[in-house]
Design a protein around this motif. Structure first.
Motif, PDB file in Angstrom:
ATOM      1  N   UNK A  82       0.723  -1.293   0.027  1.00  0.00           N
ATOM      2  CA  UNK A  82       0.054   0.064   0.160  1.00  0.00           C
ATOM      3  C   UNK A  82       0.742   1.146   0.032  1.00  0.00           C
ATOM      4  N   UNK A  83       2.137   1.195   0.112  1.00  0.00           N
ATOM      5  CA  UNK A  83       2.996   2.327  -0.123  1.00  0.00           C
ATOM      6  C   UNK A  83       3.157   2.855  -1.583  1.00  0.00           C
ATOM      7  N   UNK A  84       2.927   4.103  -1.868  1.00  0.00           N
ATOM      8  CA  UNK A  84       3.353   4.843  -3.038  1.00  0.00           C
ATOM      9  C   UNK A  84       4.520   5.349  -2.930  1.00  0.00           C
ATOM     10  N   UNK A 122      11.059   7.959  -1.326  1.00  0.00           N
ATOM     11  CA  UNK A 122      10.290   8.836  -0.512  1.00  0.00           C
ATOM     12  C   UNK A 122       8.976   8.451  -0.566  1.00  0.00           C
ATOM     13  N   UNK A 123       8.234   8.035   0.707  1.00  0.00           N
ATOM     14  CA  UNK A 123       6.974   7.601   0.669  1.00  0.00           C
ATOM     15  C   UNK A 123       5.924   8.639   0.519  1.00  0.00           C
ATOM     16  N   UNK A 124       5.241   8.752  -0.361  1.00  0.00           N
ATOM     17  CA  UNK A 124       4.370   9.818  -1.010  1.00  0.00           C
ATOM     18  C   UNK A 124       2.859   9.333  -0.169  1.00  0.00           C
ATOM     19  N   UNK A 125       2.359   8.238  -0.276  1.00  0.00           N
ATOM     20  CA  UNK A 125       0.927   7.744   0.224  1.00  0.00           C
ATOM     21  C   UNK A 125       1.310   6.388   1.011  1.00  0.00           C
ATOM     22  N   UNK A 126       0.311   6.260   1.770  1.00  0.00           N
ATOM     23  CA  UNK A 126       0.240   5.306   2.735  1.00  0.00           C
ATOM     24  C   UNK A 126      -1.128   4.663   2.250  1.00  0.00           C
ATOM     25  N   UNK A 127      -1.177   3.161   2.659  1.00  0.00           N
ATOM     26  CA  UNK A 127      -2.669   2.522   2.443  1.00  0.00           C
ATOM     27  C   UNK A 127      -3.312   2.882   1.141  1.00  0.00           C
ATOM     28  N   UNK A 128      -2.746   2.678   0.150  1.00  0.00           N
ATOM     29  CA  UNK A 128      -3.181   3.040  -1.193  1.00  0.00           C
ATOM     30  C   UNK A 128      -4.232   1.495  -1.362  1.00  0.00           C
ATOM     31  N   UNK A 129      -5.278   1.724  -2.207  1.00  0.00           N
ATOM     32  CA  UNK A 129      -6.004   0.640  -2.405  1.00  0.00           C
ATOM     33  C   UNK A 129      -5.850   0.120  -3.693  1.00  0.00           C
ATOM     34  N   UNK A 131      -2.768  -0.474  -6.599  1.00  0.00           N
ATOM     35  CA  UNK A 131      -1.447  -0.492  -6.841  1.00  0.00           C
ATOM     36  C   UNK A 131      -0.921   0.468  -8.121  1.00  0.00           C
ATOM     37  N   UNK A 132      -0.064   1.266  -7.756  1.00  0.00           N
ATOM     38  CA  UNK A 132       0.348   2.182  -8.731  1.00  0.00           C
ATOM     39  C   UNK A 132       1.386   1.757  -9.655  1.00  0.00           C
ATOM     40  N   UNK A 133       1.396   1.442 -10.901  1.00  0.00           N
ATOM     41  CA  UNK A 133       2.463   0.388 -11.667  1.00  0.00           C
ATOM     42  C   UNK A 133       3.815   1.439 -11.780  1.00  0.00           C
TER      43      UNK A 133
END
Length: 168
Positions: A82-84, A122-129, A131-133
């Motif tokens: 869930x990390x972006x 650098x972690x930009x987002x947490x708990x992403x629902x 997944x960003x390729x």
């Protein structure tokens, strides 16, 4: 004390990274990390007894000095947890040498060290629902100016960070 070594971006870089996070949140539906909490983790230590703080300060003092090298952020992506993140398509020798010296100092002092290869991000987002390729993003220079020893306090609003010491 919950501690980690990090490099904190300057205000302009934090604002740009935060804007990227806001944009990516629309696609991944994650929680954006506040601009003032953005950082490049060098080593996460977790819980450390307060009486060991002086050892960490000595390790920080022994690290190679940063010279303002630019680490170019030009990639972003998501992990299954869930990390972006935002990172670089190219390795940064200064960063690699710094992390190697830090890991060596921590190991010699008896602190647990990471066994996985270091992936600067650098972690930009947490708990992403979603997944960003991995993808290219507009290049953003992140100037490596100083190493900080940070304390992290977990709160219902998210982690709160406090710089305990820094070195150039």
């Amino acid at each position: 004390m919950r501690l980690f070594f990090a490099i904190i971006p300057d205000k302009s870089t934090s604002v740009s990274l935060h804007a990227n996070g806001n944009f990516m949140a629309k696609h991944s539906r994650g929680h954006v990390v506040a601009a003032e909490r953005l950082h490049l983790t060098l080593a996460f230590l977790g819980e450390v007894a307060p009486e060991r703080l002086d050892e960490l300060l000595t390790i920080g003092e022994s690290l190679p000095r940063l010279d303002g090298t630019v680490w170019m952020i030009d990639r972003a992506g998501g992990w299954p947890n869930g990390i972006v993140w935002a990172g670089s398509s190219q390795p940064c020798l200064v960063l690699s040498e710094l992390v190697a010296a830090l890991q060596q100092g921590l190991a010699q002092a008896g602190f647990p060290t990471e066994t996985r290869p270091y992936v600067p991000h650098v972690t930009l987002l947490r708990r992403a629902r979603r997944r960003l390729p991995p993808q290219d993003i507009p290049p953003l220079p992140f100037v490596l100016r100083r190493v900080s020893l940070m304390e992290s306090t977990l709160t219902p609003q998210g982690p709160q960070y406090r710089e305990l010491q820094h070195w150039p």
